[in-house]
Design an enzyme around this catalytic site. Structure first.
Site, PDB file in Angstrom:
ATOM      1  N   TYR A   2      11.795  21.219   8.941  1.00  0.00           N
ATOM      2  CA  TYR A   2      11.452  19.908   8.107  1.00  0.00           C
ATOM      3  C   TYR A   2      12.420  19.532   7.218  1.00  0.00           C
ATOM      4  O   TYR A   2      12.061  18.440   6.232  1.00  0.00           O
ATOM      5  CB  TYR A   2       9.909  20.235   7.558  1.00  0.00           C
ATOM      6  CG  TYR A   2       8.751  20.454   8.653  1.00  0.00           C
ATOM      7  CD1 TYR A   2       9.133  20.790   9.888  1.00  0.00           C
ATOM      8  CD2 TYR A   2       7.536  20.300   8.419  1.00  0.00           C
ATOM      9  CE1 TYR A   2       8.345  21.195  10.891  1.00  0.00           C
ATOM     10  CE2 TYR A   2       6.651  20.430   9.291  1.00  0.00           C
ATOM     11  CZ  TYR A   2       6.943  20.669  10.530  1.00  0.00           C
ATOM     12  OH  TYR A   2       5.908  20.929  11.651  1.00  0.00           O
ATOM     13  N   LYS A  48       9.231  34.621  13.022  1.00  0.00           N
ATOM     14  CA  LYS A  48       9.858  34.676  14.489  1.00  0.00           C
ATOM     15  C   LYS A  48      11.361  35.409  14.151  1.00  0.00           C
ATOM     16  O   LYS A  48      12.150  35.199  14.965  1.00  0.00           O
ATOM     17  CB  LYS A  48      10.136  33.382  15.014  1.00  0.00           C
ATOM     18  CG  LYS A  48      10.176  33.384  16.528  1.00  0.00           C
ATOM     19  CD  LYS A  48       9.126  33.839  17.328  1.00  0.00           C
ATOM     20  CE  LYS A  48       9.203  33.889  19.064  1.00  0.00           C
ATOM     21  NZ  LYS A  48       8.500  34.812  19.522  1.00  0.00           N
ATOM     22  N   ASP A 104       3.966  34.441  17.150  1.00  0.00           N
ATOM     23  CA  ASP A 104       3.410  34.039  18.553  1.00  0.00           C
ATOM     24  C   ASP A 104       1.917  35.038  18.626  1.00  0.00           C
ATOM     25  O   ASP A 104       0.953  34.679  18.906  1.00  0.00           O
ATOM     26  CB  ASP A 104       4.062  34.045  19.740  1.00  0.00           C
ATOM     27  CG  ASP A 104       5.094  35.017  19.364  1.00  0.00           C
ATOM     28  OD1 ASP A 104       5.419  35.599  18.558  1.00  0.00           O
ATOM     29  OD2 ASP A 104       5.823  35.355  20.541  1.00  0.00           O
TER      30      ASP A 104
END
Ligand code: NAP
Length: 490
Positions: free
Chosen positions: A136, A183, A216
């Site tokens: 972002y 991640k 996840d």
């Protein structure tokens, strides 16, 4: 311990941005209730979003609004519409970034009488989302006419701030567990930096257990057993997605407040957007915005008034006589204004079954102003990645790139396409696009490649008729490579 904010104190200036779509309705509800608690606030109304984009101001935030926020340093804000696709940036992201509100605190709690598949399991957790870095940061390019890239920027400084903020939130609310969701298994340097920073800082908070979780799996666990989580700290995009998920666990976006926290400025807003199809219809749920107001009251030290307002909200849910369409359905639902009036009428009442959490003041982390926070004692440039645009297949491109490096300080190590090695030829079936990353390493076993050598290599590529659009120096800091290998690279 609760403290009361005396009405005799000077009014606290707060910038009030009604926002777009359903914004004015939910902001009005929050403002009426905050005023009714007796905390003296001098609201400064200011504007941002769709109406400002329409005036041709590309940021969506006019100077008057920036000036107001610089003065008040406190904002209660409705959602702002973002043009999708090309053109202007999100005015929300602009505000968060311009005022360095680096932490986005998004609490969700099971509310009595709100039917969800999780009712009775006591969900009560906070997502602490990094708010200004990551994908972002908004650094995007079309590297070739058909290949886009977005840079994922994660800094040690940003990680320290958000990790400390997460532990401070846990400490202030008497929470015993912080998960760090990343991640890092795939993105070792970017997501990995948050994981490493989390593991280094966690021992400073010995009373809180700290656990890393792959993001996840975190999403999976949140759906299966959300009650196991208390605080989740995560990167910007992960946090954006996870916190919409967590809002759904307690009934939906109508129930999810947020605080954008910086060292200087704090912006309070619902997690939801402008839901344009409901604008002006008096049907939406103002709870998320009202609870954002509760967060704002706590932030300014009006703890007793914050508890009074939060209790009135909880009492109204327990009572169950007023329910908006999103959780009551069309039959028997009440409008936004009537729901707000019901909460107003319940100010001073205490819920029977939903105890208030005991909180102490949130201590904001001390943030460093040092720019180069991490300083290696030794550094060298050991090679260079050059991104080349070419319609050639690897077997034609490879020899040309090798030829370009002849007589320079570099040798071609490999070419990768979308991250996978395609030259030297591997015999695999990678589908190739016209953006090739050519990795050159210095031929010198003890290298520190200079810029003249880089320029010579770029000239070599140009002489071969190859178009390059981006270069990245391959560096080593304190003897450790500061770049990852391609998929399939030795
Ligand atoms: P959205 O406005 O959050 O709405 C998505 C859905 O969530 C709505 O259709 C509605 O679901 C439900 N919802 C949202 N707020 C609700 C409320 N207060 N009460 C009851 N239900 C509510 O998301 P979007 O449609 O993706 O985005 C619309 C615009 O808002 C976009 O321009 C986006 O960029 C912007 N946005 C702004 C912010 C911000 O200012 N911070 C945040 C997110 C999005 P049902 O359709 O099921 O009734």
């Amino acid at each position: 311990m609760n403290t009361s904010h005396s009405t005799k104190t000077a009014p606290i200036p707060v910038t009030l941005i009604p926002g777009d779509g359903i914004g004015p309705e939910v902001v009005d509800a929050a403002r009426r209730l905050i005023d009714a608690t007796g905390v003296p606030i001098a609201w400064e109304e200011a504007h941002a979003g769709a109406s400002i984009f329409r005036k041709g101001i590309a940021s969506g935030v006019p100077q008057e609004t920036l000036d107001s926020i610089s003065r008040t340093r406190l904002v209660l804000k409705g959602p702002l519409e973002t043009p999708v696709g090309f053109g202007e940036k999100s005015a929300n992201v602009t505000l968060r970034k311009l005022f360095e509100t680096y932490g986005n605190i998004r609490p969700v709690r099971e509310l009595p009488g709100v039917p969800t598949p999780y009712a009775g399991r006591g969900i009560d957790l906070v997502v602490v989302r990094e708010n200004v870095e990551d994908l972002y940061a908004g650094i995007e390019h079309m590297q070739t006419p058909g290949v886009a890239q977005c840079l994922k920027i994660i800094s040690r400084k940003g990680c320290e701030k958000i990790v400390r903020l997460a532990f401070e939130v846990a400490r202030a609310e008497g929470r015993k567990m912080v998960h760090c969701a990343t991640k890092a298994n795939i993105m070792k340097f970017t997501e990995g930096l948050l994981k490493r920073t989390f593991e280094e800082i966690a021992p400073e908070y010995p009373e809180i257990s700290a656990q890393h979780i792959i993001v996840d799996n975190c999403a999976h666990q949140l759906v299966r057993r959300p009650e196991q989580f208390s605080v989740i700290v995560t990167t910007n995009m992960n946090g954006d997605i996870l916190s919409d998920l967590t809002s759904a666990l307690v009934g939906g976006l109508g129930f999810a407040p947020s605080a954008n926290i910086g060292s200087e400025v704090a912006i309070f807003e619902a997690v939801h957007g402008s839901a344009p199809k409901y604008a002006g219809k008096d049907v939406i749920n103002p709870t998320a915005m009202i609870l954002s107001g509760v967060l704002m009251l706590r932030h300014i030290g009006a703890h007793a008034e914050a508890d009074t307002l939060e209790n009135a909200v909880l009492f109204t849910f327990e009572e169950g006589r007023h329910r908006t369409r999103d959780f009551a359905g069309d039959a028997g639902s009440c409008g936004t204004r009537a729901f707000t009036d019901a909460i107003l009428g319940n100010l001073g009442k205490t819920p029977q079954h939903t105890p208030a959490r005991t909180r102490s003041k949130l201590v904001l982390p001390v943030t460093s102003t040092v720019v180069d926070m991490v300083r290696p004692t030794q550094r060298e440039v050991v090679g260079i990645d050059v991104f080349v645009e070419s319609p050639l297949q690897p077997e034609q491109l490879g020899p040309k790139v090798q030829a370009a490096a002849e007589g320079t300080a570099f040798g071609l190590k490999m070419i990768s396409n979308r991250g996978t090695v395609v030259f030297p030829l591997t015999g695999t079936r990678t589908d190739v696009v016209d953006q090739h990353r050519c990795r050159f390493l210095s031929r010198n076993p003890a290298p520190d490649v200079g810029n003249d050598e880089v320029r010579a290599l770029l000239s070599g590529l140009e002489q071969q008729g190859l178009r390059w659009m981006h270069i990245e120096k391959l560096q080593a800091f304190d003897g450790r490579p500061a770049f990852t290998k391609a998929q399939g690279e030795d």
